[in-house]
Structure formats: C-alpha cells, structure tokens
Design a protein around this motif. Structure first.
Motif, mmCIF file in Angstrom:
data_model
loop_
_atom_site.group_PDB
_atom_site.id
_atom_site.type_symbol
_atom_site.label_atom_id
_atom_site.label_comp_id
_atom_site.label_asym_id
_atom_site.label_seq_id
_atom_site.Cartn_x
_atom_site.Cartn_y
_atom_site.Cartn_z
ATOM 1 N N MET A 102 -5.965 12.855 -16.181
ATOM 2 C CA MET A 102 -5.480 13.329 -14.890
ATOM 3 C C MET A 102 -3.963 13.538 -14.916
ATOM 4 N N LEU A 103 -3.249 12.608 -15.491
ATOM 5 C CA LEU A 103 -1.791 12.731 -15.540
ATOM 6 C C LEU A 103 -1.353 13.959 -16.325
ATOM 7 N N ALA A 104 -2.035 14.225 -17.420
ATOM 8 C CA ALA A 104 -1.703 15.408 -18.224
ATOM 9 C C ALA A 104 -1.923 16.680 -17.414
ATOM 10 N N LYS A 105 -3.025 16.710 -16.667
ATOM 11 C CA LYS A 105 -3.325 17.871 -15.833
ATOM 12 C C LYS A 105 -2.290 18.016 -14.710
ATOM 13 N N ALA A 106 -1.913 16.889 -14.109
ATOM 14 C CA ALA A 106 -0.922 16.912 -13.033
ATOM 15 C C ALA A 106 0.423 17.422 -13.539
ATOM 16 N N PHE A 107 0.804 16.960 -14.708
ATOM 17 C CA PHE A 107 2.083 17.383 -15.282
ATOM 18 C C PHE A 107 2.097 18.897 -15.491
ATOM 19 N N GLN A 108 0.988 19.439 -15.995
ATOM 20 C CA GLN A 108 0.900 20.878 -16.224
ATOM 21 C C GLN A 108 0.886 21.649 -14.906
ATOM 22 N N ASN A 109 0.153 21.122 -13.919
ATOM 23 C CA ASN A 109 0.130 21.773 -12.605
ATOM 24 C C ASN A 109 1.523 21.845 -11.999
ATOM 25 N N ALA A 110 2.293 20.769 -12.137
ATOM 26 C CA ALA A 110 3.654 20.762 -11.612
ATOM 27 C C ALA A 110 4.534 21.752 -12.362
ATOM 28 N N MET A 111 4.366 21.812 -13.686
ATOM 29 C CA MET A 111 5.123 22.771 -14.491
ATOM 30 C C MET A 111 4.846 24.197 -14.021
ATOM 31 N N ASP A 112 3.580 24.467 -13.697
ATOM 32 C CA ASP A 112 3.205 25.800 -13.209
ATOM 33 C C ASP A 112 3.881 26.132 -11.883
ATOM 34 N N GLU A 113 4.287 25.079 -11.152
ATOM 35 C CA GLU A 113 4.994 25.263 -9.877
ATOM 36 C C GLU A 113 6.510 25.210 -10.061
ATOM 37 N N GLY A 114 6.937 25.101 -11.329
ATOM 38 C CA GLY A 114 8.363 25.014 -11.609
ATOM 39 C C GLY A 114 8.958 23.644 -11.343
ATOM 40 N N LEU A 115 8.110 22.601 -11.374
ATOM 41 C CA LEU A 115 8.554 21.244 -11.081
ATOM 42 C C LEU A 115 8.275 20.322 -12.271
ATOM 43 N N MET A 116 9.004 19.225 -12.323
ATOM 44 C CA MET A 116 8.823 18.247 -13.391
ATOM 45 C C MET A 116 8.421 16.907 -12.787
ATOM 46 N N LEU A 117 7.242 16.432 -13.143
ATOM 47 C CA LEU A 117 6.791 15.136 -12.648
ATOM 48 C C LEU A 117 7.332 14.006 -13.505
ATOM 49 N N LYS A 118 7.665 12.892 -12.854
ATOM 50 C CA LYS A 118 7.945 11.640 -13.559
ATOM 51 C C LYS A 118 6.631 10.866 -13.580
ATOM 52 N N THR A 119 5.953 10.855 -14.715
ATOM 53 C CA THR A 119 4.616 10.278 -14.782
ATOM 54 C C THR A 119 4.618 8.919 -15.477
ATOM 55 N N VAL A 120 3.712 8.044 -15.002
ATOM 56 C CA VAL A 120 3.524 6.720 -15.594
ATOM 57 C C VAL A 120 2.030 6.435 -15.660
ATOM 58 N N HIS A 121 1.545 6.092 -16.846
ATOM 59 C CA HIS A 121 0.149 5.701 -17.004
ATOM 60 C C HIS A 121 0.044 4.224 -16.650
ATOM 61 N N ALA A 122 -0.629 3.897 -15.558
ATOM 62 C CA ALA A 122 -0.621 2.516 -15.074
ATOM 63 C C ALA A 122 -1.929 2.142 -14.394
ATOM 64 N N ASP A 123 -2.360 0.914 -14.615
ATOM 65 C CA ASP A 123 -3.487 0.308 -13.916
ATOM 66 C C ASP A 123 -2.913 -0.421 -12.701
ATOM 67 N N TRP A 124 -3.513 -0.204 -11.533
ATOM 68 C CA TRP A 124 -2.979 -0.797 -10.308
ATOM 69 C C TRP A 124 -2.862 -2.314 -10.393
ATOM 70 N N ARG A 125 -3.789 -2.951 -11.080
ATOM 71 C CA ARG A 125 -3.830 -4.414 -11.109
ATOM 72 C C ARG A 125 -2.632 -5.014 -11.854
ATOM 73 N N TRP A 126 -1.975 -4.187 -12.658
ATOM 74 C CA TRP A 126 -0.771 -4.621 -13.373
ATOM 75 C C TRP A 126 0.333 -3.575 -13.175
ATOM 76 N N LEU A 127 0.380 -3.032 -11.967
ATOM 77 C CA LEU A 127 1.247 -1.902 -11.664
ATOM 78 C C LEU A 127 2.708 -2.172 -12.008
ATOM 79 N N ASN A 128 3.207 -3.335 -11.612
ATOM 80 C CA ASN A 128 4.631 -3.606 -11.765
ATOM 81 C C ASN A 128 5.048 -3.917 -13.202
ATOM 82 N N LYS A 129 4.074 -4.025 -14.080
ATOM 83 C CA LYS A 129 4.370 -4.160 -15.510
ATOM 84 C C LYS A 129 4.801 -2.818 -16.083
ATOM 85 N N ASP A 130 4.220 -1.746 -15.542
ATOM 86 C CA ASP A 130 4.478 -0.404 -16.069
ATOM 87 C C ASP A 130 5.408 0.427 -15.196
ATOM 88 N N VAL A 131 5.414 0.163 -13.908
ATOM 89 C CA VAL A 131 6.265 0.902 -12.970
ATOM 90 C C VAL A 131 7.392 -0.012 -12.516
#
Length: 275
Positions: A102-131
């Motif tokens: 999903m993140l890869a698809k989102a990043f490409q969709n944003a690129m198609d809109e001329g935008l750059m996403l700041k993406t993080v692959h994260a599990d909610w249960r350990w969200l603050n470990k990754d974000v």
C-alpha cells in the motif's frame, strides 16, 4: 513474483491465501497477507479518488483547521488518498501503513500528483518505535481499525496513537456502521466512501467476531478482507478508556441523527477539553 504467507506457503502476488477455512481466519496479523499486489493495484477502482473527493468535500480539512492543527500522521495511508488531499490543503503530513504494498502505491500516486510523501512502514501496536515526534493530529480512516481482532491490540494501538499526539492533539478514526450490519443486515449505496460504480464491496459472511467482505471488480477478479465488526459505543468507550477527553461522532460526515442509517461513523477524539 510470490509472497510468503503466515503459514510459510508461497502464493502469487495477486492471490490471497485464507487456507482451507476462510471464516476461521480471525487474527490481526493476517492483514499483511490480504493486501496482495493484485488487490492493491485495483484498490483505487473501489475508491474512485475524484468521486470520493466530491463526496467528502472539505470535511476532514475543516475539522483539522477548526482546531488549528498543522502536522498530521496518517496511520492508515492505504493508496494515499487522504495523505494527498491533506498535503494539497497545506498540512505537514507523515504517511504510515502496515502494508508495504500500500505504501509503495501511495508514494507513486502522490508522485503522479506532483507530491512527495514522507512514508513510514509501521505496525500500530509499536507505532512510536517507527514513527518519531509528536503530531497535532492522527487520522485512521477507511475502516482500517477493524483489522484488529483482539481487544488487547485495539487498546495497544489507541494508546500508541494517544502517545504520538501532542498534549492538545486530536484523533480522527472511522469505522463501518457495524451496528446496523449486525442487527439489521447489510444495506448500502456506498454514497460517500466507496464510490467506484463498477465495483461491489459487500459482506459475504457476518457474525459477532467476523465480517468477511468480498470485493468484486469489473475484470471478474474477487478479493476478500476479514475484519472484526466493532460497534460504535464500544469504540467510543475504548477512546475514553485510553484517555481522550472529548468525543464527537458523525454519521457519514453529518451530525449524528441527521443520517438515519449511515454507512460509516467518524469519531473525533480530543486529548483535552476546550476549557
């Protein structure tokens, strides 16, 4: 290309694997195997970005701006619809998801809109470990919260959301109207959320601990999602238990009661009272 499932079986990237008894698959971890590449590639046919943008209007933007929020963590980025809408509206957005596809698809969709996403692959249960850092707001949209099958997972995720918010932060979380589905059966016109007019998304099986939805696409392909049917008041109770002080629930972007049988509920949970 192939993907390894929880059971160690390799399946094609466009094929989901629920084993011999799909209704028995009731665990939080399985979402990682549900969003296979074939399903992700078709997800935007279900949403229809243009139609959804028209149906939602400025709802989420208005909720955030009314509270003077600027930094937003989108914890259920999916293919990027809300991250992109908020970026266009001038918010500082960080986009997280548990599905790398999903993140890869989102990043490409944003690129198609001329935008750059700041993406993080994260599990909610350990969200603050990754974000890292604190946010003015968190959005958890698209019925995503119902991927959590265990109450301990739901409480842990909400606690992680709460911790990632600033002292006056706000969480916006939505869910299907499972109350109506469980009590009266399924009936919807997908008026607001799933606007793709050639795609169907309907429950194939429902009981008190499983809502198995079937998604059928114009090319004849079918995909499924197994989710937990959470009730509105139960979710509101969890939000209060975690520490949110002020709660307001909308039905399909309208004040509760204005829409008699909303498809979705939207909970706006704030850490502090206005005063």
């Amino acid at each position: 290309m192939q993907t390894q499932t929880d059971q160690g079986v390799f399946v094609p990237d466009d094929k989901q694997d629920y084993g011999d008894d799909p209704k028995a698959v009731r665990n939080t971890e399985h979402y990682k195997n549900e969003y296979v590449r074939g399903f992700v590639d078709k997800w935007d046919e279900l949403i229809d970005w243009d139609a959804r943008a028209k149906s939602e209007g400025q709802f989420f933007i208005d909720v955030l701006k009314a509270r003077d929020k600027k930094s937003v963590l989108d914890v259920s980025t999916g293919t990027g619809f809300h991250s992109v809408q908020l970026l266009k509206a001038g918010f500082d957005v960080t986009s997280a998801d548990g599905s790398a596809e999903m993140l890869a698809k989102a990043f490409q969709n944003a690129m198609d809109e001329g935008l750059m996403l700041k993406t993080v692959h994260a599990d909610w249960r350990w969200l603050n470990k990754d974000v890292h850092g604190k946010f003015d707001a968190i959005i958890c949209l698209g019925n995503s919260f119902t991927h959590l099958f265990e109450e301990k997972d739901r409480r842990r995720a909400l606690a992680e959301f709460y911790a990632a918010l600033k002292h006056d932060g706000v969480l916006i979380l939505d869910q299907r109207n499972y109350d109506t589905i469980l009590d009266d059966g399924f009936s919807t016109k997908h008026k607001y959320y799933y606007c793709g007019d050639r795609v169907s998304a309907e429950p194939e099986y429902v009981d008190d601990s499983l809502a198995r939805f079937k998604y059928s696409f114009p090319d004849g392909s079918d995909y499924h999602l197994n989710m937990f049917p959470i009730r509105k008041d139960y979710v509101r109770g969890l939000l209060r238990d975690v520490g949110f002080q002020k709660l307001h629930t909308y039905g399909d972007f309208m004040e509760e009661g204005e829409e008699k049988a909303p498809d979705f509920f939207v909970h706006v949970a704030e850490k502090t009272y206005d005063g």
